[in-house]
Structures are given as structure tokens and as C-alpha cells.
Design a protein around this motif. Structure first.
Motif, PDB file in Angstrom:
ATOM      1  N   MET A  12      -2.364 -33.440 -38.722  1.00 16.87           N
ATOM      2  CA  MET A  12      -2.301 -34.312 -37.547  1.00 16.87           C
ATOM      3  C   MET A  12      -1.752 -35.693 -37.927  1.00 16.87           C
ATOM      4  O   MET A  12      -2.114 -36.240 -38.966  1.00 16.87           O
ATOM      5  CB  MET A  12      -3.679 -34.445 -36.929  1.00 16.87           C
ATOM      6  N   ASN A  13      -0.928 -36.244 -37.068  1.00 16.34           N
ATOM      7  CA  ASN A  13      -0.337 -37.544 -37.361  1.00 16.34           C
ATOM      8  C   ASN A  13      -1.304 -38.668 -37.036  1.00 16.34           C
ATOM      9  O   ASN A  13      -2.027 -38.623 -36.056  1.00 16.34           O
ATOM     10  CB  ASN A  13       0.927 -37.759 -36.520  1.00 16.34           C
ATOM     11  N   LYS A  14      -1.291 -39.663 -37.874  1.00 17.75           N
ATOM     12  CA  LYS A  14      -2.068 -40.850 -37.551  1.00 17.75           C
ATOM     13  C   LYS A  14      -1.211 -41.736 -36.642  1.00 17.75           C
ATOM     14  O   LYS A  14       0.016 -41.724 -36.735  1.00 17.75           O
ATOM     15  CB  LYS A  14      -2.441 -41.561 -38.840  1.00 17.75           C
ATOM     16  N   ILE A  15      -1.868 -42.477 -35.770  1.00 19.23           N
ATOM     17  CA  ILE A  15      -1.057 -43.132 -34.751  1.00 19.23           C
ATOM     18  C   ILE A  15      -0.603 -44.523 -35.165  1.00 19.23           C
ATOM     19  O   ILE A  15      -1.281 -45.237 -35.895  1.00 19.23           O
ATOM     20  CB  ILE A  15      -1.774 -43.179 -33.388  1.00 19.23           C
ATOM     21  N   ASP A  16       0.561 -44.839 -34.680  1.00 17.04           N
ATOM     22  CA  ASP A  16       1.150 -46.146 -34.902  1.00 17.04           C
ATOM     23  C   ASP A  16       0.864 -46.981 -33.654  1.00 17.04           C
ATOM     24  O   ASP A  16       1.158 -46.580 -32.532  1.00 17.04           O
ATOM     25  CB  ASP A  16       2.660 -45.959 -35.130  1.00 17.04           C
ATOM     26  N   TYR A  17       0.257 -48.137 -33.869  1.00 18.03           N
ATOM     27  CA  TYR A  17      -0.191 -48.981 -32.765  1.00 18.03           C
ATOM     28  C   TYR A  17       0.930 -49.277 -31.783  1.00 18.03           C
ATOM     29  O   TYR A  17       0.760 -49.263 -30.577  1.00 18.03           O
ATOM     30  CB  TYR A  17      -0.751 -50.280 -33.347  1.00 18.03           C
ATOM     31  N   LYS A  18       2.129 -49.541 -32.306  1.00 15.91           N
ATOM     32  CA  LYS A  18       3.245 -49.943 -31.443  1.00 15.91           C
ATOM     33  C   LYS A  18       3.933 -48.755 -30.762  1.00 15.91           C
ATOM     34  O   LYS A  18       4.751 -48.943 -29.867  1.00 15.91           O
ATOM     35  CB  LYS A  18       4.296 -50.687 -32.287  1.00 15.91           C
ATOM     36  N   ARG A  72       0.512 -49.246 -23.343  1.00 20.60           N
ATOM     37  CA  ARG A  72      -0.868 -49.729 -23.200  1.00 20.60           C
ATOM     38  C   ARG A  72      -1.746 -48.692 -22.499  1.00 20.60           C
ATOM     39  O   ARG A  72      -2.940 -48.605 -22.735  1.00 20.60           O
ATOM     40  CB  ARG A  72      -0.908 -51.066 -22.442  1.00 20.60           C
ATOM     41  N   PHE A  73      -1.124 -47.851 -21.640  1.00 18.24           N
ATOM     42  CA  PHE A  73      -1.891 -46.814 -20.947  1.00 18.24           C
ATOM     43  C   PHE A  73      -2.317 -45.731 -21.933  1.00 18.24           C
ATOM     44  O   PHE A  73      -3.461 -45.279 -21.938  1.00 18.24           O
ATOM     45  CB  PHE A  73      -1.050 -46.202 -19.830  1.00 18.24           C
ATOM     46  N   GLU A  74      -1.375 -45.351 -22.778  1.00 13.35           N
ATOM     47  CA  GLU A  74      -1.681 -44.345 -23.793  1.00 13.35           C
ATOM     48  C   GLU A  74      -2.722 -44.867 -24.778  1.00 13.35           C
ATOM     49  O   GLU A  74      -3.639 -44.146 -25.165  1.00 13.35           O
ATOM     50  CB  GLU A  74      -0.407 -43.921 -24.528  1.00 13.35           C
ATOM     51  N   ARG A  75      -2.592 -46.144 -25.148  1.00 18.06           N
ATOM     52  CA  ARG A  75      -3.566 -46.719 -26.081  1.00 18.06           C
ATOM     53  C   ARG A  75      -4.957 -46.722 -25.449  1.00 18.06           C
ATOM     54  O   ARG A  75      -5.947 -46.412 -26.100  1.00 18.06           O
ATOM     55  CB  ARG A  75      -3.154 -48.143 -26.479  1.00 18.06           C
ATOM     56  N   ALA A  76      -5.010 -47.044 -24.157  1.00 21.37           N
ATOM     57  CA  ALA A  76      -6.302 -47.061 -23.462  1.00 21.37           C
ATOM     58  C   ALA A  76      -6.919 -45.657 -23.469  1.00 21.37           C
ATOM     59  O   ALA A  76      -8.120 -45.484 -23.719  1.00 21.37           O
ATOM     60  CB  ALA A  76      -6.119 -47.548 -22.036  1.00 21.37           C
ATOM     61  N   GLY A 126      -4.919 -47.761 -37.396  1.00 20.42           N
ATOM     62  CA  GLY A 126      -4.025 -46.598 -37.360  1.00 20.42           C
ATOM     63  C   GLY A 126      -4.597 -45.353 -38.000  1.00 20.42           C
ATOM     64  O   GLY A 126      -3.872 -44.548 -38.558  1.00 20.42           O
ATOM     65  N   VAL A 127      -5.914 -45.153 -37.895  1.00 15.93           N
ATOM     66  CA  VAL A 127      -6.507 -43.987 -38.558  1.00 15.93           C
ATOM     67  C   VAL A 127      -6.972 -42.895 -37.579  1.00 15.93           C
ATOM     68  O   VAL A 127      -7.532 -41.885 -37.997  1.00 15.93           O
ATOM     69  CB  VAL A 127      -7.712 -44.394 -39.445  1.00 15.93           C
ATOM     70  N   ILE A 128      -6.743 -43.112 -36.281  1.00 13.69           N
ATOM     71  CA  ILE A 128      -7.231 -42.118 -35.314  1.00 13.69           C
ATOM     72  C   ILE A 128      -6.343 -40.875 -35.324  1.00 13.69           C
ATOM     73  O   ILE A 128      -5.141 -40.975 -35.147  1.00 13.69           O
ATOM     74  CB  ILE A 128      -7.283 -42.711 -33.890  1.00 13.69           C
ATOM     75  N   PRO A 129      -6.901 -39.704 -35.559  1.00 11.67           N
ATOM     76  CA  PRO A 129      -6.093 -38.477 -35.601  1.00 11.67           C
ATOM     77  C   PRO A 129      -5.830 -37.895 -34.217  1.00 11.67           C
ATOM     78  O   PRO A 129      -6.116 -36.733 -33.953  1.00 11.67           O
ATOM     79  CB  PRO A 129      -6.951 -37.529 -36.448  1.00 11.67           C
ATOM     80  N   ILE A 130      -5.287 -38.700 -33.311  1.00 10.88           N
ATOM     81  CA  ILE A 130      -4.987 -38.231 -31.959  1.00 10.88           C
ATOM     82  C   ILE A 130      -3.527 -38.547 -31.663  1.00 10.88           C
ATOM     83  O   ILE A 130      -3.058 -39.631 -31.995  1.00 10.88           O
ATOM     84  CB  ILE A 130      -5.889 -38.935 -30.912  1.00 10.88           C
ATOM     85  N   THR A 131      -2.814 -37.584 -31.062  1.00 11.88           N
ATOM     86  CA  THR A 131      -1.431 -37.843 -30.654  1.00 11.88           C
ATOM     87  C   THR A 131      -1.308 -37.667 -29.144  1.00 11.88           C
ATOM     88  O   THR A 131      -2.181 -37.096 -28.515  1.00 11.88           O
ATOM     89  CB  THR A 131      -0.442 -36.888 -31.340  1.00 11.88           C
ATOM     90  N   VAL A 132      -0.217 -38.159 -28.587  1.00 11.88           N
ATOM     91  CA  VAL A 132       0.001 -38.044 -27.148  1.00 11.88           C
ATOM     92  C   VAL A 132       1.129 -37.055 -26.903  1.00 11.88           C
ATOM     93  O   VAL A 132       2.177 -37.125 -27.550  1.00 11.88           O
ATOM     94  CB  VAL A 132       0.362 -39.416 -26.542  1.00 11.88           C
ATOM     95  N   LYS A 133       0.875 -36.130 -25.969  1.00  8.61           N
ATOM     96  CA  LYS A 133       1.923 -35.182 -25.582  1.00  8.61           C
ATOM     97  C   LYS A 133       2.592 -35.717 -24.330  1.00  8.61           C
ATOM     98  O   LYS A 133       1.959 -35.836 -23.291  1.00  8.61           O
ATOM     99  CB  LYS A 133       1.290 -33.820 -25.281  1.00  8.61           C
ATOM    100  N   ARG A 134       3.872 -36.038 -24.424  1.00  5.98           N
ATOM    101  CA  ARG A 134       4.537 -36.671 -23.279  1.00  5.98           C
ATOM    102  C   ARG A 134       5.379 -35.708 -22.476  1.00  5.98           C
ATOM    103  O   ARG A 134       5.712 -35.972 -21.336  1.00  5.98           O
ATOM    104  CB  ARG A 134       5.445 -37.786 -23.773  1.00  5.98           C
ATOM    105  N   ASP A 135       5.713 -34.565 -23.068  1.00  5.62           N
ATOM    106  CA  ASP A 135       6.672 -33.681 -22.410  1.00  5.62           C
ATOM    107  C   ASP A 135       6.021 -32.671 -21.496  1.00  5.62           C
ATOM    108  O   ASP A 135       6.693 -31.813 -20.961  1.00  5.62           O
ATOM    109  CB  ASP A 135       7.507 -32.959 -23.461  1.00  5.62           C
TER     110      ASP A 135
END
Lengths: 200, 63
Positions: B1-7, B11-15, B51-60
Motif C-alpha cells: 500500500m502506498n503512503k500518502i503524500d500530503y500535497k 482538501r476534501f480527500e484529505r478530510a 505521510g504514514v497513513i496507508p490509505i489511498t484514494v480511488k478517483r476513477d
């Protein structure tokens, strides 16, 4: 998300089958730090073992995890849901199938026969063509004219004649059995008949 | 799993990520940082910043 629990592949034709299945399973947040495969297989066991599916039969055991897909996080739940492909041992009784079983309980109206993970009912009318009565002291069924009797622990060969699998409550599932056919009955009687034939 | 990059995320996805992570922590998930804070949301925010949260966002995904 795809439909829950569906069949991908079957191996074996009789009552025990090895199936490749697909299902979504919930892994609680307390187990997130652990090895995914271990927590997924534990969750699958808790969810599916002992469960009855109308088309598959009863899931006896989860054998192996084939593939674990990406986890999904749903609103309002801290758990992760994994789409998983796995191998399972499935028990499906089939109508007209001949099964060897052991009598586990004798009651007034017949005998319960263990045929693996489930018990079937051998009704008093399906034991022999003779009249049978219940001996409550010895908890057995005795025939009037012949000396046939059925008690707990007897090994019998039976045929499945009625099936009613209940998905919601597996314990309410009913399997009807018969012994009133050639080649069926108590092991001892089958042995006797075989010897008679050999002599003749 | 990818670790997330803050940038990398809006802001919606980060929330959503912080929310999802906070409820995991609140329900007993192991924390990934030492001295990350005292309540689940604070811990989740600090984990996101690190940047250690093992969660990714599926956009497609089209529903």
C-alpha cells in the motif's frame, strides 16, 4: 462492489466439493496492524464456516486464500472490507445419493443419522416395511416380526430422498433419508445378505 | 500500500482520509506514530502530516 459470495470454480462431484469462491469480508480495525492474510482468513472463517448457501451447500472449511484485492473503507465504519478469492470445502447433499452414516439419536418418530457436517432424519416408516415400535427404556426402535433394531451408534447405509436447506438458520435444515431399498440398511444386515448371496 | 503524500490530495480527500483514519484509531487500530497526540482526530492529522497513513484514494470509480 460485486455480489456477495459467488462461485468461480468447482472441483469434485459428490457431496464434498472444493470450490473457489469470491466474497467481501470485513476486517475489524483492531486487526489492522497484523498480517492481512491471517486476519482475512480469520474473518472469512467467522463469517462463512457453518453457513448454508442454497446453491452451494454448507461451507465446511476455508482451505486457502487465493487472492486478496484492495481494501475498501466505508462511511461510518472503521473496518476495512477486502474482496477476496479463496478455496473452500463445501458439503452439498444431493437427492438420491447413497451415504454411509452413524445413528446419533433415536426418538419416537425415527432416527437421526450423522452424514458428516449435517444430520439427516431416517423416519420410522422408512426403516423397514415391517411395523416398528419405540423402546423408550433402551432408546431404540424394534421391528415387530423381524429382529431388526436401530439404536445409537449403528452404522447404516442410507439414501437421501428429501432436501430442505435453510439459509437463514442452518440448524433448521432438514435432510430426509430412507433405508427401504435394496442394498440399504444396517451394516450387519448388509453383511449377512452378502454372505447369503455368496452361498447361493 | 502506498503512503500518502500530503500535497497529492485535495482538501476534501484529505478530510475523508483523516476521518477514515480517526475512526479506525477510535475503534482500536494500532497508531503509527509515537507521541502523536491525545485524541483520535489529532493522531490522524499528525499521521497525515507525517505521510504514514496507508490509505489511498480511488478517483476513477464511476457509480
Amino acid at each position: 462492489m460485486k455480489k456477495s459470495l459467488y462461485l468461480l470454480n468447482v472441483c469434485g462431484l459428490s457431496m464434498y466439493k472444493k470450490c473457489v469462491l469470491y466474497d467481501t469480508v470485513r476486517v475489524p480495525p483492531t486487526e489492522l496492524g497484523e498480517d492481512i492474510e491471517i486476519s482475512v482468513s480469520r474473518a472469512l472463517r467467522e463469517k462463512l464456516e457453518g453457513r448454508i448457501d442454497r446453491h452451494l451447500g454448507m461451507i465446511v472449511s476455508i482451505l486457502d486464500i487465493v487472492e486478496i484485492g484492495d481494501g475498501h473503507i466505508l462511511f461510518g465504519d472503521g473496518a476495512v472490507y477486502y474482496d477476496t478469492t479463496f478455496e473452500a470445502l463445501v458439503f452439498q447433499p444431493v437427492l438420491q445419493e447413497v451415504i454411509d452414516g452413524i445413528v446419533v439419536e433415536v426418538v419416537e418418530f425415527g432416527a437421526f443419522v450423522s452424514i458428516g457436517p449435517m444430520d439427516g432424519l431416517l423416519h420410522i416408516s422408512q426403516i423397514t416395511s415391517d411395523f416398528m415400535s419405540y423402546d423408550s427404556k433402551k432408546a431404540r426402535l424394534v421391528a415387530k416380526d423381524t429382529k431388526l433394531s436401530i439404536s445409537e451408534g449403528d452404522k447404516v447405509r442410507v439414501r437421501v430422498v428429501a432436501l430442505s436447506l435453510n439459509e437463514r438458520d442452518p440448524r433448521e435444515s432438514k435432510i430426509g433419508l430412507t433405508m427401504r431399498q435394496v442394498g440399504l440398511g444396517k451394516y450387519e444386515h448388509l453383511e449377512e445378505e452378502r454372505k447369503k448371496e455368496e452361498v447361493a | 500500500m502506498n503512503k500518502i503524500d500530503y500535497k497529492k490530495y485535495t482538501r476534501f480527500e484529505r478530510a475523508r482520509i483523516v476521518g477514515a483514519r480517526a475512526i479506525q484509531i477510535a475503534m482500536g487500530a494500532p497508531v503509527l506514530l509515537e507521541n502523536a497526540g491525545s485524541n483520535p482526530i489529532e493522531i490522524a492529522l499528525n499521521e497525515l502530516k507525517a505521510g504514514v497513513i496507508p490509505i489511498t484514494v480511488k478517483r476513477d470509480r464511476k457509480v
